[in-house]
Design a protein around this motif. Structure first.
Motif, PDB file in Angstrom:
ATOM      1  N   PRO A  73       0.892  -1.311  -0.073  1.00 20.44           N
ATOM      2  CA  PRO A  73       0.055   0.058   0.002  1.00 20.44           C
ATOM      3  C   PRO A  73       0.923   1.340   0.143  1.00 20.44           C
ATOM      4  CG  PRO A  73       0.022  -1.065   1.985  1.00 20.44           C
ATOM      5  CD  PRO A  73       0.451  -2.008   1.253  1.00 20.44           C
ATOM      6  N   ASP A  74       2.177   1.090   0.227  1.00 21.70           N
ATOM      7  CA  ASP A  74       2.906   2.390   0.450  1.00 21.70           C
ATOM      8  C   ASP A  74       3.990   2.353  -0.759  1.00 21.70           C
ATOM      9  OD1 ASP A  74       1.759   3.283   2.829  1.00 21.70           O
ATOM     10  OD2 ASP A  74       3.085   2.035   4.024  1.00 21.70           O
ATOM     11  N   ALA A  75       3.719   1.503  -1.724  1.00 23.73           N
ATOM     12  CA  ALA A  75       4.490   1.567  -2.975  1.00 23.73           C
ATOM     13  C   ALA A  75       4.689   2.861  -3.506  1.00 23.73           C
ATOM     14  CB  ALA A  75       4.141   0.472  -3.972  1.00 23.73           C
ATOM     15  N   GLN A  76       5.757   3.273  -4.061  1.00 18.66           N
ATOM     16  CA  GLN A  76       5.853   4.504  -4.684  1.00 18.66           C
ATOM     17  C   GLN A  76       6.453   4.310  -6.167  1.00 18.66           C
ATOM     18  OE1 GLN A  76       5.904   7.627  -3.152  1.00 18.66           O
ATOM     19  NE2 GLN A  76       5.013   6.623  -1.372  1.00 18.66           N
ATOM     20  N   LEU A  77       5.398   4.941  -7.199  1.00 18.33           N
ATOM     21  CA  LEU A  77       5.838   4.536  -8.481  1.00 18.33           C
ATOM     22  C   LEU A  77       6.100   6.145  -9.064  1.00 18.33           C
ATOM     23  CD1 LEU A  77       3.713   2.488  -7.588  1.00 18.33           C
ATOM     24  CD2 LEU A  77       3.076   2.402  -9.897  1.00 18.33           C
ATOM     25  N   LEU A  78       7.376   6.271  -9.458  1.00 16.84           N
ATOM     26  CA  LEU A  78       7.960   7.374  -9.985  1.00 16.84           C
ATOM     27  C   LEU A  78       8.174   7.377 -11.347  1.00 16.84           C
ATOM     28  CD1 LEU A  78      10.151   8.106  -6.836  1.00 16.84           C
ATOM     29  CD2 LEU A  78       7.832   8.938  -7.206  1.00 16.84           C
ATOM     30  N   GLY A  79       7.629   8.482 -12.067  1.00 15.13           N
ATOM     31  CA  GLY A  79       7.830   8.526 -13.641  1.00 15.13           C
ATOM     32  C   GLY A  79       6.961   7.625 -14.401  1.00 15.13           C
ATOM     33  N   PHE A  80       5.851   6.676 -13.803  1.00 23.42           N
ATOM     34  CA  PHE A  80       5.091   6.045 -14.497  1.00 23.42           C
ATOM     35  C   PHE A  80       3.694   5.747 -13.600  1.00 23.42           C
ATOM     36  CE2 PHE A  80       6.887   2.847 -11.940  1.00 23.42           C
ATOM     37  CZ  PHE A  80       6.052   1.502 -11.778  1.00 23.42           C
ATOM     38  N   THR A  81       2.653   5.281 -13.998  1.00 27.74           N
ATOM     39  CA  THR A  81       1.649   5.117 -13.311  1.00 27.74           C
ATOM     40  C   THR A  81       0.952   3.778 -13.826  1.00 27.74           C
ATOM     41  OG1 THR A  81       0.278   6.042 -14.912  1.00 27.74           O
ATOM     42  CG2 THR A  81       0.920   7.374 -13.231  1.00 27.74           C
TER      43      THR A  81
END
Length: 352
Positions: A73-81
């Motif tokens: 639930p705390d995953a970080q997606l940076l530069g994409f979705t």
């Protein structure tokens, strides 16, 4: 199957997969994005594996979000979705090509009338769709100023004809939707992309806007402008709107994507010529039409020609384009369209 999708303003999303018994199998996500924690990648792969091949981009994104919400639930997606992954998957399933899979031409011809510029858009889009012309980027030049209204706009609601005539603006209607643009000769930069429909296959209509204009954001950023894309069709910076884009998809398989950027602008003339309602202005978070658009001249200090040169350089560097020209046959076809369509009272007043 292999699919790629460059997130506008973000990173490259790459997917590889197979189709087995109508479902996605052996799915693997890759790219130059950032993701924390590492294990979230496996959760994304697992979420996509087993989905029916008919699942649209939104459905794929929903499956990924559900998996991440459950396991990370705390995953970080940076530069994409998750949505960009869905787009890449759809492009893989339809074997959609990328920009570099085509031989591009850049056309920048001498100035012509507003009517002829609009007719050329229809002619060149049709020819690209029919395979009679390479995909093309065309930079427009105008021999007179014009207000260009969208295909579905009401003429009387959008333009004050007396003020337009007073300030030397012709009034014309284009084939794409969207809003009215005040195009003063020498004070705007307009370009058109004529592409085959396969280039945007697997994308939502909204995604295709940002995808087709990512190159110009890169060009503007190289000039020190913090350019971003504001859905659905605005190109902006922290100082305000720079311009807007519009599209038209023709039955023959060609896609027209064109945009106008403001190089210089008289804000007072804008408010006199265009009937810009308060509702539209409030939607943009401002109360002044003159303040809505921030020209490139004030942000860069460069000449219009220098900005256009950088745009050409960027497009060529990214996609390997070569110089092209409009043929005499294409000009003749466009002139016939001006006579029979774009310069007629029926076309301009089709929505009074």
């Amino acid at each position: 199957m292999h699919g790629e999708y460059k997130v506008p303003g973000g990173k490259l999303v790459v997917v590889d997969l197979e189709e087995r018994d109508g479902r996605i199998a052996d799915f693997h996500l890759a790219g130059d994005f950032f993701l924390e924690p590492d294990e979230a990648l496996e959760a994304i792969d697992a979420a996509v594996n087993g989905l029916p091949v008919e699942t649209d981009a939104a459905g794929i994104a929903a499956a990924i979000r559900t998996a991440l919400d459950s396991a990370f639930p705390d995953a970080q997606l940076l530069g994409f979705t998750p949505e960009s992954v869905g787009t890449a998957v759809r492009r893989a399933l339809v074997t959609a090509p990328g920009f570099t899979d085509f031989d591009w031409e850049i056309v920048h011809e001498p100035a012509v009338s507003p009517h002829l510029n609009l007719a050329l858009d229809e002619v060149l889009t049709t020819r690209v769709g029919a395979g009679l012309r390479n995909p093309t980027l065309r930079l427009w030049e105008w021999d007179q100023s014009a207000v260009v209204i969208g295909s579905f706009q009401s003429l009387r609601n959008e333009v004050d004809p007396q003020s337009a005539a007073l300030h030397g603006f012709d009034i014309v209607r284009r084939i794409s939707g969207g809003g009215a643009m005040m195009m003063a000769a020498g004070q705007i930069i307009t370009y058109s992309l004529y592409v085959p429909a396969s280039l945007v296959a697997g994308m939502t209509f909204a995604d295709s806007y940002a995808f087709l204009d990512d190159w110009v954001l890169q060009a503007l950023r190289s000039l020190g402008i913090e350019a971003t894309y504001q859905p659905l069709n605005d190109i902006a910076s922290p100082h305000g709107k720079i311009g807007g884009a519009a599209q038209k998809r023709l039955a023959g398989g060609g896609v027209l994507h064109h945009a106008t950027l403001s190089y210089d602008m008289d804000g007072q003339v804008l408010t006199e010529v265009l009937r810009i309602g308060r509702e539209k202005l409030s939607d943009k978070g401002t109360t002044s039409a003159a303040k809505r658009v921030d020209p490139l001249r004030s942000q860069t200090g460069l000449s219009r020609e220098e900005i256009i040169a950088r745009m050409k350089e960027t497009f060529t560097r990214l996609y390997g384009a070569t110089e092209g020209h409009i043929t005499p046959e294409e000009y003749a076809e466009a002139e016939a369209l001006v006579r029979d369509k774009f310069a007629t009272h029926a076309w301009l007043h089709r929505i009074p």
